[in-house]
Design an enzyme around this catalytic site. Sequence first.
Site, PDB file in Angstrom:
ATOM      1  N   ARG A 103     -11.361  -7.267 -11.388  1.00 47.65           N
ATOM      2  CA  ARG A 103     -10.481  -7.218 -10.198  1.00 47.65           C
ATOM      3  C   ARG A 103     -11.030  -6.101  -9.314  1.00 47.65           C
ATOM      4  O   ARG A 103     -11.094  -4.940  -9.729  1.00 47.65           O
ATOM      5  CB  ARG A 103      -9.032  -6.930 -10.600  1.00 47.65           C
ATOM      6  CG  ARG A 103      -8.131  -6.695  -9.403  1.00 47.65           C
ATOM      7  CD  ARG A 103      -6.663  -6.749  -9.719  1.00 47.65           C
ATOM      8  NE  ARG A 103      -6.218  -8.118  -9.884  1.00 47.65           N
ATOM      9  CZ  ARG A 103      -4.942  -8.520  -9.748  1.00 47.65           C
ATOM     10  NH1 ARG A 103      -3.994  -7.655  -9.451  1.00 47.65           N
ATOM     11  NH2 ARG A 103      -4.623  -9.800  -9.907  1.00 47.65           N
ATOM     12  N   HIS A 130      -8.704 -15.407  -4.988  1.00 42.84           N
ATOM     13  CA  HIS A 130      -7.927 -15.189  -6.226  1.00 42.84           C
ATOM     14  C   HIS A 130      -7.844 -16.531  -6.983  1.00 42.84           C
ATOM     15  O   HIS A 130      -6.779 -17.135  -7.101  1.00 42.84           O
ATOM     16  CB  HIS A 130      -6.527 -14.669  -5.867  1.00 42.84           C
ATOM     17  CG  HIS A 130      -5.760 -14.113  -7.018  1.00 42.84           C
ATOM     18  ND1 HIS A 130      -6.302 -13.918  -8.273  1.00 42.84           N
ATOM     19  CD2 HIS A 130      -4.457 -13.702  -7.116  1.00 42.84           C
ATOM     20  CE1 HIS A 130      -5.379 -13.406  -9.071  1.00 42.84           C
ATOM     21  NE2 HIS A 130      -4.256 -13.271  -8.406  1.00 42.84           N
ATOM     22  N   GLN A 133      -5.238 -17.455  -9.923  1.00 45.28           N
ATOM     23  CA  GLN A 133      -3.868 -17.765  -9.511  1.00 45.28           C
ATOM     24  C   GLN A 133      -3.735 -19.245  -9.159  1.00 45.28           C
ATOM     25  O   GLN A 133      -2.719 -19.880  -9.439  1.00 45.28           O
ATOM     26  CB  GLN A 133      -3.483 -16.900  -8.301  1.00 45.28           C
ATOM     27  CG  GLN A 133      -2.072 -17.146  -7.814  1.00 45.28           C
ATOM     28  CD  GLN A 133      -1.008 -16.632  -8.772  1.00 45.28           C
ATOM     29  OE1 GLN A 133      -1.076 -15.497  -9.219  1.00 45.28           O
ATOM     30  NE2 GLN A 133      -0.025 -17.459  -9.090  1.00 45.28           N
ATOM     31  N   ASP A 218       2.664 -15.219   0.537  1.00 46.30           N
ATOM     32  CA  ASP A 218       2.194 -14.038  -0.201  1.00 46.30           C
ATOM     33  C   ASP A 218       2.575 -12.817   0.643  1.00 46.30           C
ATOM     34  O   ASP A 218       2.978 -12.955   1.811  1.00 46.30           O
ATOM     35  CB  ASP A 218       0.661 -14.148  -0.385  1.00 46.30           C
ATOM     36  CG  ASP A 218       0.074 -13.056  -1.266  1.00 46.30           C
ATOM     37  OD1 ASP A 218       0.845 -12.360  -1.963  1.00 46.30           O
ATOM     38  OD2 ASP A 218      -1.161 -12.889  -1.253  1.00 46.30           O
ATOM     39  N   CYS A 258       2.581 -15.936  -5.533  1.00 46.36           N
ATOM     40  CA  CYS A 258       1.806 -15.419  -6.669  1.00 46.36           C
ATOM     41  C   CYS A 258       2.473 -14.210  -7.323  1.00 46.36           C
ATOM     42  O   CYS A 258       2.213 -13.916  -8.477  1.00 46.36           O
ATOM     43  CB  CYS A 258       0.385 -15.092  -6.231  1.00 46.36           C
ATOM     44  SG  CYS A 258       0.276 -13.797  -4.983  1.00 46.36           S
ATOM     45  N   ARG A 286       0.101 -18.475 -15.624  1.00 46.85           N
ATOM     46  CA  ARG A 286      -1.103 -17.626 -15.592  1.00 46.85           C
ATOM     47  C   ARG A 286      -1.677 -17.522 -16.999  1.00 46.85           C
ATOM     48  O   ARG A 286      -2.889 -17.550 -17.208  1.00 46.85           O
ATOM     49  CB  ARG A 286      -0.772 -16.211 -15.068  1.00 46.85           C
ATOM     50  CG  ARG A 286      -0.197 -16.153 -13.667  1.00 46.85           C
ATOM     51  CD  ARG A 286      -1.173 -16.650 -12.622  1.00 46.85           C
ATOM     52  NE  ARG A 286      -2.452 -15.965 -12.694  1.00 46.85           N
ATOM     53  CZ  ARG A 286      -2.700 -14.756 -12.167  1.00 46.85           C
ATOM     54  NH1 ARG A 286      -1.772 -14.113 -11.493  1.00 46.85           N
ATOM     55  NH2 ARG A 286      -3.906 -14.202 -12.277  1.00 46.85           N
TER      56      ARG A 286
HETATM   57  N1  NVA Z   1      -2.820 -10.897  -1.661  1.00 45.33           N
HETATM   58  C1  NVA Z   1      -2.319 -10.064  -2.719  1.00 45.33           C
HETATM   59  C2  NVA Z   1      -2.258 -10.819  -3.995  1.00 45.33           C
HETATM   60  C3  NVA Z   1      -1.712 -10.037  -5.167  1.00 45.33           C
HETATM   61  C4  NVA Z   1      -1.720 -10.811  -6.453  1.00 45.33           C
HETATM   62  C5  NVA Z   1      -3.215  -8.854  -2.873  1.00 45.33           C
HETATM   63  O1  NVA Z   1      -4.450  -9.003  -2.805  1.00 45.33           O
HETATM   64  O2  NVA Z   1      -2.700  -7.744  -3.041  1.00 45.33           O
HETATM   65  N1   CP Z   2      -0.302 -12.634  -8.986  1.00 45.46           N
HETATM   66  C1   CP Z   2      -1.015 -11.661  -9.551  1.00 45.46           C
HETATM   67  O1   CP Z   2      -2.245 -11.705  -9.598  1.00 45.46           O
HETATM   68  O2   CP Z   2      -0.266 -10.663 -10.086  1.00 45.46           O
HETATM   69  P1   CP Z   2      -0.787  -9.265 -10.615  1.00 45.46           P
HETATM   70  O3   CP Z   2      -1.287  -8.488  -9.416  1.00 45.46           O
HETATM   71  O4   CP Z   2       0.416  -8.645 -11.249  1.00 45.46           O
HETATM   72  O5   CP Z   2      -1.899  -9.487 -11.598  1.00 45.46           O
END
Ligand code: NVA
Ligand code: CP
Length: 302
Positions: A103, A130, A133, A218, A258, A286
């Site tokens: 990540r 992502h 997801q 989101d 998500c 997930r």
């Molecule tokens: N768009 C959000 C998704 C979190 C799972 C982010 O990147 O923070």
């Molecule tokens: N939706 C998602 O990826 O959640 P987290 O940021 O908690 O992993």
Amino acid sequence: MTVRHFLTLQDFSQAELQQLLVRAIELKKGERFQPSAKTQHKTLGLIFEKASTRTRVAFEVAMNQLGGNSIFLSSNDTQLGRGEPIEDTARVLSRMVDIVAIRTFSHETLTRFSQAASIPTINALSDDFHPCQLLADIQTFIEKCGDIKGKQVAWIGDGNNMCHSYINAARQFEFTLRIASPENYTPNQALLSQNKPWVELVKTPEDAAKNANLIVTDVWASMGQEGEQKKRQQQFFAYQVTQNLLDLAAPDVLFMHCLPAHRGEEVSAAVMDDPRSAIWDEAENRLHAQKALLEFLLIQEN
Ligand code: NVA
Ligand code: CP
């Protein structure tokens, strides 16, 4: 054999994605699961530069249930945080662990890691995509409504990493995606152009929601954009998903997010608890989808 990676949905064929979701649904039901030498005692490395609840827990639990284990590597605690090149990290980890999920902020970090690695690399979220997801989202849709092919999906809000993965999903799963984003927050233009037959930018959230089978949103400010939170709250004001918006959609519409969600910003509190909301099943999936993904990649490897 060439090492397979999962950096975007485009790394897998349509048939492979379908097969993976069939497997995720099977695993969820506890069907056809036998501990396999291909996953047992295998190790997943988790390199996370950003916070996570669902993605991390899903990977750790999935790996455990497959008979393997995982090592969580916060970038602050590794030599990456002190400037060790990502390629060197990839070469070293390739000799110690069997698969890695990352990540990160820059998507380029993932591509550089995967090019230097001799083990599968998974995108656990980047600023651009992502894909994990999306596996859970499509699994949830299939479980509740059947095939998503030919259906209408509305994306309402920021043209961010999740939106980009929905664009990829539209092509891979053959659904129509209508995107309503404020000016200056539309998704990547090149990605839109490449996927033109599947994706349409529309003017208002209502235009996107009308007759939709799935409505998705989101957060307005993603991780790394905390400094823009105030400005974005003003610019996204008209983009909250409300029950009125769901009422414009197909009678059996699903709502997905998500998570984490900001009630009263991108989604009303009432929508989170609405019977049309699929968010808790979506979150649970997930685990099942990522377990199927790990199994798929580990089996390819051995
Ligand atoms: N768009 C959000 C998704 C979190 C799972 C982010 O990147 O923070
Ligand atoms: N939706 C998602 O990826 O959640 P987290 O940021 O908690 O992993």
